[in-house]
Enzyme design. Structure first.
Site, PDB file in Angstrom:
ATOM      1  CG  HIS A  48     -31.997 -55.690 -11.672  1.00 28.49           C
ATOM      2  ND1 HIS A  48     -31.621 -54.487 -10.890  1.00 28.49           N
ATOM      3  CD2 HIS A  48     -33.110 -56.330 -10.815  1.00 28.49           C
ATOM      4  CE1 HIS A  48     -32.174 -54.469  -9.732  1.00 28.49           C
ATOM      5  NE2 HIS A  48     -33.096 -55.783  -9.591  1.00 28.49           N
ATOM      6  CG  ASP A  93     -34.846 -56.502  -6.341  1.00 28.78           C
ATOM      7  OD1 ASP A  93     -34.499 -56.327  -7.609  1.00 28.78           O
ATOM      8  OD2 ASP A  93     -34.789 -56.363  -5.247  1.00 28.78           O
TER       9      ASP A  93
END
Length: 119
Positions: A48, A93
């Site tokens: 991420h 996300d």
């Protein structure tokens, strides 16, 4: 943005774990990140972080503040947004939230001594 990311995490894991549990986990979940991820969940956070870095490099996005449109279908966060930055950050996300949901959470990796363990 980070607030929407928190809601995505809740969507993907069906609220089985509070979002704040992911804020200080392993070497990468939370502010900063370095070293070798301690487990699969920490690796989700590393990926991420790298995705956000790519959003900045490729498109000049501000991923921590980029607002996007998304919906929760079952346990799947689904992006529905227009601009390149919004789309890219939303996908970062969503992928991370889904990764969190399928990765075991080890209580022993929460709030670790990152100076000693994350080299």
């Amino acid at each position: 943005n980070l607030l929407q990311f928190g809601f995505m995490i809740r969507c993907a894991n069906r609220r089985s774990r509070p979002v704040w549990h992911y804020m200080d986990y392993g070497c990468y979940c939370g502010k900063g990140g370095s070293g070798t991820p301690v487990d699969d969940l920490d690796r989700c956070c590393q990926v991420h972080d790298e995705c956000y870095g790519e959003a900045v490099r490729r498109f000049g996005c501000a991923p921590y503040w980029t607002l996007y449109s998304w919906k929760c279908y079952g346990k799947a966060p689904t992006c529905n947004t227009k601009t390149r930055c919004q789309r890219f950050v939303c996908r970062c996300d969503a992928k991370a939230a889904e990764c969190f949901a399928r990765s075991p959470y080890q209580n022993s990796n929460w709030n670790i001594n990152t100076k000693a363990r994350c080299r």
